[in-house]
Design a protein around this motif. Structure first.
Motif, short mmCIF file in Angstrom:
data_model
loop_
_atom_site.label_atom_id
_atom_site.label_comp_id
_atom_site.label_asym_id
_atom_site.label_seq_id
_atom_site.Cartn_x
_atom_site.Cartn_y
_atom_site.Cartn_z
N ARG A 35 30.99 0.21 46.31
CA ARG A 35 30.67 -0.31 44.98
C ARG A 35 31.57 -1.50 44.70
O ARG A 35 32.78 -1.36 44.59
CB ARG A 35 30.87 0.75 43.91
CG ARG A 35 30.38 0.33 42.53
CD ARG A 35 30.51 1.48 41.55
NE ARG A 35 31.90 1.73 41.21
CZ ARG A 35 32.53 1.15 40.18
NH1 ARG A 35 31.87 0.30 39.41
NH2 ARG A 35 33.79 1.43 39.92
N GLY A 37 28.34 -7.51 44.01
CA GLY A 37 27.64 -6.28 44.37
C GLY A 37 26.38 -6.56 45.16
O GLY A 37 26.09 -5.88 46.16
N GLU A 73 25.83 -5.50 49.16
CA GLU A 73 24.65 -4.67 49.41
C GLU A 73 23.73 -5.34 50.42
O GLU A 73 23.19 -4.68 51.33
CB GLU A 73 23.91 -4.43 48.09
CG GLU A 73 22.75 -3.45 48.21
CD GLU A 73 22.14 -3.14 46.86
OE1 GLU A 73 20.93 -3.41 46.69
OE2 GLU A 73 22.86 -2.63 45.98
#
Length: 371
Positions: free
Chosen positions: A44, A109, A113
């Motif tokens: 995260r 993020g 990802e």
């Protein structure tokens, strides 16, 4: 190294951040057996936006993942530096690299990802906190909390500014406090008081404070970052909205209003640290990449870009050199002079008089393009 040697190479990457994920992708394309060990139980990324430079985007083209990054980023044609009240200091196109002329602005993020999504399933092992690393010459042994051990022909230390790999094998000097705090939030474009009308990065400077507006059009958001002088070196300091408002006193009223409207629960607050240059990045079978090797202040926006370039350069060196030892030496010789300079430049100040030193050769606003 020969293709057959690369395919027999067992590589352990410590850390699944930008540098680790990029190294895993680049090295797996060589045919090597790559496994990534990440201390967190889930990935995260907090924080806000970053800019991926044209050279970085070309690496993604090379690795076949350009589209994965481009679809969650906003292409910026130029960056602009202004005074606290909005008077222009300089406006400049991003340094191009081949056909790539835009810097892609992306949320941290979304970036991590996208990087992790192109790695083979099972390559990343979560919940592995490194305890010790031992270089035995032809291979290295990693020991994780809980007793799990892994032996690999090459260990890539991508474990960030507080790198265990760096501290145990290369330098036990800790992070260096810059005398600054960074306050970062992602807000709706609708809450930006009309200050975001295109995809270009802008920075306002005054009285030791820097305010960044980094558009994230694909999200209909903007990354709003304040970097301000503060003597409190606590890693995660306690800061109030009144403290933040004091840092933007005298700035454009719209920037003050954005700050006033922030939800403090959504603001990422950190003291700003980097590390001094590390003399050696590799041993016989261990090598550092990214922040573990050269963590730098964020003023140049080059931390993530440098990590990607490290990954590409390490893969290139493994292809080009005749042995693992020669490859690691070539990698360091290629990358360390570049990052040493970036670390030094990133530590420079940001008064109007210092802009030419921070961006050597950049044109003043009066000579910059007006589009």
């Amino acid at each position: 190294m020969q293709s057959s040697d690369l395919k027999n190479l067992k590589i352990a990457v410590v850390g699944a951040g930008y540098g680790g994920a990029a190294a895993a992708k680049a090295l797996s394309l060589l045919g090597a057996d790559v496994t990534v060990y990440e201390q967190a139980n889930r990935i995260r990324e907090v924080g806000a936006g970053i800019g991926l430079r044209p050279a970085t985007m070309n690496r993604f083209h090379q690795w076949g993942i350009f589209d994965s990054i481009a679809q969650v980023s906003s292409p910026s044609a130029y960056f602009e530096i202004l005074t606290a009240t909005g008077d222009p200091i300089m406006k400049e196109a991003w340094p191009s690299d081949g056909e790539q002329t835009h810097t892609h602005l992306i949320h941290r993020g979304d970036f991590i990802e996208a990087l992790l999504s192109v790695l083979p399933e099972g390559m990343v092992r979560l919940g592995h906190r490194l305890e010790t690393v031992e270089d035995r010459g032809d291979s290295s042994v990693l020991t994780f909390v809980g007793g799990t051990t892994v032996e690999a022909d090459l260990v890539v230390g991508a474990d960030g500014i507080k790198s265990v790999v760096r501290q145990q094998l290369f330098s036990d000097e800790g992070p260096v406090f810059s005398g600054e705090h960074a306050y970062r939030a992602v807000i709706s474009v609708d809450d930006a008081h009309g200050m975001v009308t295109d995809d270009n990065l802008r920075m306002y400077i005054g009285r030791g404070t820097k305010v960044y507006l980094l558009p994230l059009r694909h999200r209909n958001q903007v990354s709003f970052d304040i970097t301000a002088l503060c003597p409190d070196g606590t890693w995660t300091p306690q800061v109030t909205k009144e403290d933040m408002l004091r840092t933007v006193e005298g700035f454009d009223e719209r920037l003050v209003n954005i700050t006033h409207g922030l939800d403090m629960d959504t603001v990422n607050i950190r003291a700003v640290y980097d590390i001094d240059p590390v003399g050696t990045w590799h041993s016989d079978s261990v090598v550092l990449v990214g922040d573990a090797a050269h963590s730098m202040l964020h003023h140049q926006g080059q931390g993530a870009n440098s990590a990607i370039e490290d990954a590409g350069a390490l893969a290139d060196a493994l292809r080009q050199a005749g042995s693992l030892k020669e490859s690691l030496a070539l990698y360091q010789a290629t990358r360390k002079p570049v990052t040493d300079k970036l670390q030094a430049i990133s530590r420079q100040g940001w008064t109007e008089d210092e802009i030419n030193d921070v961006f050597p050769g950049q044109k003043p606003a009066t000579a910059a393009t007006k589009d």
